[in-house]
Write an enzyme that holds these catalytic residues in place. Structure first.
Site, mmCIF file in Angstrom:
data_model
loop_
_atom_site.group_PDB
_atom_site.id
_atom_site.type_symbol
_atom_site.label_atom_id
_atom_site.label_comp_id
_atom_site.label_asym_id
_atom_site.label_seq_id
_atom_site.Cartn_x
_atom_site.Cartn_y
_atom_site.Cartn_z
ATOM 1 N N ARG A 230 0.822 -1.227 0.000
ATOM 2 C CA ARG A 230 0.000 0.000 0.000
ATOM 3 C C ARG A 230 0.850 1.269 0.000
ATOM 4 N NH1 ARG A 230 -5.455 -0.287 2.141
ATOM 5 N NH2 ARG A 230 -6.065 -2.445 2.011
ATOM 6 N N TYR B 105 -0.225 -13.349 -0.008
ATOM 7 C CA TYR B 105 0.385 -13.109 -1.325
ATOM 8 C C TYR B 105 1.603 -12.210 -1.137
ATOM 9 C CZ TYR B 105 -2.659 -8.960 -0.870
ATOM 10 O OH TYR B 105 -3.315 -7.841 -0.404
HETATM 11 C C1 FAD Z 1 -7.896 -6.152 5.652
HETATM 12 C C2 FAD Z 1 -8.219 -5.359 4.427
HETATM 13 C C3 FAD Z 1 -7.805 -5.821 3.174
HETATM 14 C C4 FAD Z 1 -8.153 -5.124 2.017
HETATM 15 N N1 FAD Z 1 -7.716 -5.584 0.794
HETATM 16 C C5 FAD Z 1 -8.066 -4.929 -0.323
HETATM 17 C C6 FAD Z 1 -7.614 -5.400 -1.598
HETATM 18 O O1 FAD Z 1 -6.896 -6.387 -1.699
HETATM 19 N N2 FAD Z 1 -8.010 -4.705 -2.711
HETATM 20 C C7 FAD Z 1 -8.799 -3.580 -2.633
HETATM 21 O O2 FAD Z 1 -9.121 -3.000 -3.687
HETATM 22 N N3 FAD Z 1 -9.229 -3.120 -1.440
HETATM 23 C C8 FAD Z 1 -8.878 -3.749 -0.286
HETATM 24 N N4 FAD Z 1 -9.284 -3.273 0.924
HETATM 25 C C9 FAD Z 1 -10.126 -2.068 0.975
HETATM 26 C C10 FAD Z 1 -9.302 -0.801 0.836
HETATM 27 O O3 FAD Z 1 -8.278 -0.773 1.797
HETATM 28 C C11 FAD Z 1 -10.179 0.423 1.025
HETATM 29 O O4 FAD Z 1 -11.380 0.285 0.321
HETATM 30 C C12 FAD Z 1 -9.441 1.672 0.523
HETATM 31 O O5 FAD Z 1 -8.275 1.886 1.274
HETATM 32 C C13 FAD Z 1 -10.349 2.890 0.614
HETATM 33 O O6 FAD Z 1 -9.628 4.021 0.238
HETATM 34 P P1 FAD Z 1 -10.186 5.463 0.581
HETATM 35 O O7 FAD Z 1 -9.156 6.398 0.068
HETATM 36 O O8 FAD Z 1 -11.587 5.589 0.132
HETATM 37 O O9 FAD Z 1 -10.245 5.521 2.176
HETATM 38 P P2 FAD Z 1 -9.040 5.425 3.253
HETATM 39 O O10 FAD Z 1 -8.000 4.459 2.821
HETATM 40 O O11 FAD Z 1 -9.705 5.219 4.548
HETATM 41 O O12 FAD Z 1 -8.394 6.874 3.197
HETATM 42 C C14 FAD Z 1 -9.023 7.980 3.777
HETATM 43 C C15 FAD Z 1 -8.002 9.093 3.939
HETATM 44 O O13 FAD Z 1 -8.675 10.233 4.435
HETATM 45 C C16 FAD Z 1 -8.007 10.730 5.566
HETATM 46 N N5 FAD Z 1 -9.037 11.336 6.427
HETATM 47 C C17 FAD Z 1 -9.947 10.677 7.187
HETATM 48 N N6 FAD Z 1 -10.726 11.563 7.836
HETATM 49 C C18 FAD Z 1 -10.281 12.788 7.482
HETATM 50 C C19 FAD Z 1 -10.683 14.102 7.837
HETATM 51 N N7 FAD Z 1 -11.684 14.328 8.681
HETATM 52 N N8 FAD Z 1 -10.032 15.168 7.277
HETATM 53 C C20 FAD Z 1 -8.994 14.956 6.388
HETATM 54 N N9 FAD Z 1 -8.564 13.722 6.054
HETATM 55 C C21 FAD Z 1 -9.204 12.657 6.574
HETATM 56 C C22 FAD Z 1 -7.328 9.522 6.184
HETATM 57 O O14 FAD Z 1 -6.240 9.895 7.022
HETATM 58 C C23 FAD Z 1 -6.913 8.755 4.944
HETATM 59 O O15 FAD Z 1 -5.663 9.206 4.459
HETATM 60 C C24 FAD Z 1 -8.936 -3.931 2.105
HETATM 61 C C25 FAD Z 1 -9.343 -3.470 3.360
HETATM 62 C C26 FAD Z 1 -8.978 -4.152 4.505
HETATM 63 C C27 FAD Z 1 -9.432 -3.619 5.845
#
Ligand code: FAD
Length: 397
Positions: free
Chosen positions: A102, A208
């Protein structure tokens, strides 16, 4: 345009929007843009978009291309189903299947976006609509106006709460133990370039390689109702973890044994939202469709959102923004709702106790050797036509 959150979804959205000619700023609450020490699987539906954004080649340099995706039975390691990945999947879907660390993915995404447009240490507390756009409000009392606000702030999104009210996410009853193991420590297990999921009663284990093969990513999912903390810094007890996999086949036990510093994380999700925004405010990624990780699609769907959002906003004037954002949600919601459902259903299927339902599941899995129709639907999704084609579009702040 303002993107709240510098995770995978926020950075992909920022990149797609800036590639489409928009002036974009990212506001991240953490002191640095970074990710947890864990792996992620990127299927062709995601890598296709990343290629369109011009970052795939660099991601591939630090990724692993698995040859096969396999399910195995918990007690004897028997193969239940195997889907060819590698060249076969790339030929079928025109984009690779990758395993990535990641932190590497976030580094590449952030590196493709101007660093001076990313503000860190800015915790958003909500977004408010204004006649000419919207305003992001921060915890320090400041605010910033933008013609479009994109909430990419994850499952506990402040932007989402300001749109639809604060509601707690649902604890799913699953807990993940997770970590990275140096490849040398598991060299004797003969793991190969595979994505392996071992299925057993009340638990499953995914492993993996990532980081160009240097690290093995391990995720062990158990059912546990008493642990509801969601912090990647909480250590899990290795002895507890080993005890949970007693009686599983030797490869599983070898992998679990090698994971001596697991982190423990409760898994939450939410019901699909009926809509994703209002006026000039919208959402992407876990902010609008958090899902269990059992289809390995959460980040993939966030990346798809990014491309669709940029496509819908291409050529939109300020007056067109609300309609463009409504079109974006209309386009994306049915697909992400289905993926959320698939992920949740997989939890039940993966953890069946041995018995008639498990036997029926195994029969279906064996029959689906190769690429199932669901996979076609999931991986064959096209990149919206104008996601990177709007570079001539008007620049707006
Ligand atoms: C165990 C596990 C395994 C996974 N494996 C996979 C996989 O193999 N393939 C896949 O596609 N997905 C996988 N996922 C899902 C994936 O990790 C998430 O769907 C993805 O990280 C979502 O990205 P996002 O940017 O929407 O949210 P997040 O990754 O949650 O990022 C949110 C960002 O916003 C910031 N933030 C939060 N609140 C605020 C605020 N109030 N003000 C400013 N910034 C803020 C945070 O600090 C963070 O940087 C997995 C999840 C888990 C838990």
């Amino acid at each position: 345009m303002a993107v709240v959150g510098g995770g995978i979804g926020g950075l992909a959205a920022a990149l797609a929007l800036s590639r489409a000619g928009h002036d974009v700023r990212v506001f991240e609450q953490a002191r640095a843009v970074s990710e947890v020490g864990a792996g992620i699987q990127l299927a062709p539906n995601a890598t296709r978009v990343l290629r369109d954004l011009g970052v795939l080649a660099e991601i591939e340099r630090v990724a692993v291309r698995p040859e096969v995706f396999e399910f195995r039975r918990w007690d004897d390691g028997r193969l239940l189903s195997s889907t060819p990945l590698g060249a076969a999947i790339e030929q079928t879907y025109g984009a690779p299947y990758l395993h990535v660390h990641r932190a590497d993915l976030v580094r590449v995404l952030a590196g493709a976006f101007p660093a001076e447009r990313v503000a860190v240490g800015r915790r958003c507390v909500g977004a408010v609509r204004r006649p000419d756009g919207a305003e992001v409000r921060f915890a320090d009392g400041s605010g910033t106006a933008a013609d479009v606000v994109v909430g990419a702030d994850g499952i506990h999104s402040a932007v989402r709460a300001s749109l639809f009210g604060a509601r707690a996410a649902r604890f799913t009853g699953y807990v993940a133990y997770r970590g990275l193991v140096p490849a040398q420590r598991v060299a004797g297990l003969g793991l190969g370039r595979r994505s392996t999921v071992d299925l057993g009663p009340g638990a499953h284990l995914v492993h993996y390689f990532v980081a160009a093969g240097r690290l093995l990513n391990v995720v062990c999912v158990l059912e546990e109702s008493s642990w509801t903390r969601e912090a990647w810094t909480d250590p899990g007890d290795p002895a507890e973890l080993r005890a949970a996999f007693t009686g599983w086949h030797p490869t599983v036990r070898g992998v679990v044994e090698a994971l001596d510093h697991p982190l423990k994380w409760a898994l939450f999700d939410r019901e699909p939202l009926p809509e994703w925004g209002a006026g000039a405010v919208t959402l992407v990624g876990d902010a609008c469709h958090p899902m269990l990780p059992y289809a390995a699609q959460g980040a993939g769907q966030a990346v798809e959102d990014a491309a669709a959002l940029a496509a819908c906003l291409t050529g939109a004037s300020a007056a067109d923004v609300p309609a463009a954002l409504a079109r974006y949600a209309e386009l994306r919601l049915p697909r992400t709702t289905r993926v959320q459902g698939m992920s949740r259903d997989n939890g039940t299927r993966f953890h069946l106790p041995d018995g008639p339902d498990q036997l029926a599941r195994d029969e279906v899995m064996a029959a689906a050797f190769g690429l199932s129709p669901d996979i076609d639907w999931l991986y064959g999704h096209p990149v919206p036509a104008s996601s990177s084609g709007g570079r001539e579009g008007a620049r707006r702040g």
